[in-house]
Scaffold this active site. Sequence first.
Site, PDB file in Angstrom:
ATOM      1  N   ARG A  90       0.852  -1.202   0.000  1.00  0.00           N
ATOM      2  CA  ARG A  90       0.000   0.000   0.000  1.00  0.00           C
ATOM      3  C   ARG A  90       0.883   1.245   0.000  1.00  0.00           C
ATOM      4  O   ARG A  90       1.033   1.952   1.000  1.00  0.00           O
ATOM      5  CB  ARG A  90      -0.969  -0.042   1.172  1.00  0.00           C
ATOM      6  CG  ARG A  90      -1.797  -1.322   1.164  1.00  0.00           C
ATOM      7  CD  ARG A  90      -2.993  -1.256   2.058  1.00  0.00           C
ATOM      8  NE  ARG A  90      -4.152  -0.730   1.352  1.00  0.00           N
ATOM      9  CZ  ARG A  90      -5.378  -0.672   1.866  1.00  0.00           C
ATOM     10  NH1 ARG A  90      -5.576  -1.106   3.093  1.00  0.00           N
ATOM     11  NH2 ARG A  90      -6.376  -0.199   1.178  1.00  0.00           N
ATOM     12  N   GLN A 115      -1.454   3.170  -5.577  1.00  0.00           N
ATOM     13  CA  GLN A 115      -2.817   3.648  -5.343  1.00  0.00           C
ATOM     14  C   GLN A 115      -3.744   3.403  -6.532  1.00  0.00           C
ATOM     15  O   GLN A 115      -4.922   3.086  -6.351  1.00  0.00           O
ATOM     16  CB  GLN A 115      -2.798   5.134  -4.998  1.00  0.00           C
ATOM     17  CG  GLN A 115      -2.327   5.403  -3.575  1.00  0.00           C
ATOM     18  CD  GLN A 115      -2.331   6.877  -3.223  1.00  0.00           C
ATOM     19  OE1 GLN A 115      -2.496   7.725  -4.090  1.00  0.00           O
ATOM     20  NE2 GLN A 115      -2.152   7.196  -1.955  1.00  0.00           N
ATOM     21  N   ASP A 169      -5.048  -0.172  -6.296  1.00  0.00           N
ATOM     22  CA  ASP A 169      -5.482  -0.608  -4.964  1.00  0.00           C
ATOM     23  C   ASP A 169      -6.940  -1.050  -4.982  1.00  0.00           C
ATOM     24  O   ASP A 169      -7.852  -0.254  -4.747  1.00  0.00           O
ATOM     25  CB  ASP A 169      -5.252   0.534  -3.981  1.00  0.00           C
ATOM     26  CG  ASP A 169      -5.489   0.127  -2.535  1.00  0.00           C
ATOM     27  OD1 ASP A 169      -5.984  -1.000  -2.304  1.00  0.00           O
ATOM     28  OD2 ASP A 169      -5.192   0.927  -1.633  1.00  0.00           O
TER      29      ASP A 169
END
Length: 367
Positions: free
Chosen positions: A117, A122, A125
């Site tokens: 993470r 991102q 994700d």
Amino acid sequence: MTIGVLKEPSEESRVSFLPETVTALTKKGVTVIVEPGAGEKAFHNDEEYVKAGAAIKSRTEIVQSSDILVAIHPFPEAAGLTAKIVIGVYQPLFNVPVMQQWAKQGLVTFSLDMLPRTTRAQSMDVLSSQANIAGYKAVLLAANTYGRYFPMFMTAAGSIAPAKLLILGAGVAGLQAIATARRLGAVVEVFDTRPAVKEEVMSLGAKFIEVEGAADASKAGGYAVEQSNDYQQRQQKRIGESIAKADIVITTAQIPGKKAPILITEEMLQTMRVGSVIIDLAAATGGNTPVTKNDQTVLYKGVHIIGNSNLAASMPSDASKLYGKNLLNFLQLIIDKEGKLNLNFDDDLVKGCCITNNGAVVHERVK
């Protein structure tokens, strides 16, 4: 390079790719084949996939002829495959025997829920994109189940007090739940073991419940960590005080690879008034209450406890769109500009979510 899109199990309404993602892949020279009806529950028929450049083939043909198979959940045909790449959300820390079997077969497995993470990750994700939807739908589900108003009303017939809502966990789902509940007029309190989220919580108009002495989660890559017994006792006391006043509770607390922590005890449940509602988003890993049952609603002494870890699937089109975009961004790490496979295990994101390769389980935490 051929990518095969499999239809998900009957209880899953999402699909790995919508037609718009197929178009992006075919422009790169990638062949996409799709199982009949794969996108129907997400409101996209086979004709749309064909127009986007995909071919509709039988499940057997897709499994046999694809270089990469995309399926959100583990699929039974994987048991007979060798030398294939499979990509999805396989919860490998809970499905270790499945991962060990896939490793023996020579499958290369990427599980996107294990992506590091980091800022760079991102756009890939999937946990965040799906949790955002879950937090939104959790509040709407609670409002629909709760037999009273959310906002305050002042009428000629009398005044209605606003609903008091408690959210346990201020991750992506929790923050979206705050925003949605505040839009509906509820008074919101939030608990999280990470003091760093206090500012975000307060910026959304909620009150942050503080319990000092939490274990440092700064090195856990954005995930929750286990807490000491002393902290858990003080935590339960503080949560218990808020639960006794709450009309709605939304729980989101999970620890990767472990059973979800019990944050709401039976004693706490007994202090809630009849008609209250709990939405437990951690139901798939045991739930945050001792009576939660996944995919079921339990009525405990007048309190509705709804266990649902897959609320994102209740918005299948948007959930599939976001998931497909996450997946497309990841594929760009393993497919070059000519549309050929390029597995670069020096890339921390490729390595970070690779579970099996070269006949072995290669992910350290899964090992």
